[in-house]
Every structure is written in structure tokens, then in C-alpha cells.
Design an enzyme around this catalytic site. Structure first.
Site: not given
Ligand code: GAR
Length: 203
Positions: A108, A135
Site C-alpha cells: 500500500h 507499507s
Molecule cells: C501501487 O502503488 C500499490 O501500492 C497500490 O497500487 C499501485 C499498483 O501499481 N496499491 C494500493 O493502493 C492498494 N490499496 P502496480 O500495478 O504498478 O504495481
């Protein structure tokens, strides 16, 4: 040593999945990548790496429970030791979370318990805070609330905007997620009640 069987769940871009693939941890076998969105760009990273992919589109399901039951069947087919949510943008039912308790983790983009939910970078900027981060935590019934395993901090710079701040946090995400998965593979991490144990000691 037996490899850690990992299943990764995504919904979109998949940069955290890419980081996990590129970490090429010899103790980790990514058994499958599952997406709830057919167009998730991250599916391509998995396919290029020769990893099995599944699309389980949530839109035809008429209830969250029905979707999560299908998702559980899909995940269990791969018999994972660990399930990593990597930008999987769905709220999970308590039944699913309970089924995988202690072996379901999420990343997150905030220093939990601060800034649960969406738009964390904008909310941090609006709050004029000087510190932000990411986190990795165990998933429990409440959204973005499970016990934290590892965090990374970044400074909020005076001329940051949402994009520059998000990019700096994302770099840290790509560092800490493979690290936590590695700890799992080494058998060093456990969830005991609401407490995370690393090498048998509270973290
Ligand atoms: C990331 O920043 C992750 O931390 C967030 O979504 C993005 C996905 O990026 N997750 C959340 O917000 C979950 N609550 P990615 O598809 O490039 O890994």
C-alpha cells in the site's frame, strides 16, 4: 530447499509484479498471476516471463461473495504458500481473507495506518506532511489495516507534485515487496494474532 510457491494478484500496471519477477529470487516460484481486469498491462510481464496467467473478470459476477469464491478456487488451483496482492484493487470478503490468513499480503502506498484507501499521494501533499512512504502488510478483514511487516519512508520535497512523489514511493515499493517475499521464502515471517514475527520475534 523447497521454493516458496507464490501467486500474485493484479488489476493494472503491474510494476510491483515486474519488480518481483526481476528480483528473480531463487527461493521463489511464481506459480501464477491472476488479474480481475482483462486489459491489465501487468499480464504481459508475466507472459513474457513464462508465468501462468489467469483473468478472472469481476464484471459478470453479481455478488462479491460469488466472485471471491471463484477467485479462491482459481488461487487454490496453484497451491500457493503465499498470495501477494500487487495493485489488486478489490475489497476482499472476510471469508477469503480468513481462508488465507497469515499467507496473504498487500502493498500500500502510504505509511500505514496513515492514509488507508485511495489517492494517498494527493492526500499526503494536501496534508503538508514532510514524510510519506509505502507499507507491506498482512491482509486482515479491515481494508488496509492488517499488521505491518515492512515500511519504507521517503521525504516529501517542497516542489513535489503527485507524480514525482508517487514515483519516489513506487521505487521504494519495488524494493520492499521482493524483500518481504524473500523473508517468507526463508521461513522467517509469521502472523501470530495481530503480531508479525520475524525470526520468532515481534517486528
Ligand atoms: C501501487 O502503488 C500499490 O501500492 C497500490 O497500487 C499501485 C499498483 O501499481 N496499491 C494500493 O493502493 C492498494 N490499496 P502496480 O500495478 O504498478 O504495481
Amino acid at each position: 530447499m523447497k521454493k516458496l510457491a507464490l501467486v500474485v494478484l493484479i488489476s493494472g500496471r503491474g510494476s510491483n509484479l515486474k519488480a518481483i519477477i526481476e528480483a528473480a529470487d531463487p527461493q521463489v516460484e511464481i506459480r501464477a498471476v491472476i488479474s480481475n481486469r482483462p486489459q491489465a498491462a501487468g499480464l504481459l510481464y508475466a507472459q513474457q516471463a513464462g508465468i501462468a496467467t489467469e483473468v478472472l473478470d469481476h464484471t459478470p459476477f453479481d455478488s462479491r461473495i460469488a466472485y471471491d469464491q471463484a477467485l479462491q478456487t482459481c488461487i487454490d488451483h496453484y497451491q500457493p504458500d503465499l498470495i501477494a496482492l500487487a495493485g489488486f484493487m478489490r475489497i476482499l470478503t472476510p471469508e477469503l481473507v480468513t481462508h488465507y490468513r497469515g499467507r496473504l499480503i498487500n502493498i500500500h502506498p502510504s505509511l500505514l495506518p496513515a492514509f488507508k484507501g485511495l489517492h494517498t499521494h494527493k492526500r499526503v501533499l494536501d496534508s503538508k506532511l514532510t514524510e510519506h512512504g509505502a507499507s507491506v502488510h498482512f491482509v486482515t478483514e479491515d481494508l488496509d489495516s492488517g499488521p505491518v511487516i515492512l515500511q519504507a519512508r521517503v521525504l516529501v520535497l517542497p516542489n513535489d507534485n503527485e507524480d514525482t512523489l508517487a514515483a519516489r514511493v513506487l521505487t521504494e515499493e519495488h524494493r520492499i515487496y521482493p524483500q518481504v517475499i524473500h523473508w517468507f521464502a526463508e521461513g522467517r515471517l509469521q502472523l501470530q494474532g495481530q503480531h508479525v514475527l520475524l525470526d520468532g520475534k515481534p517486528i
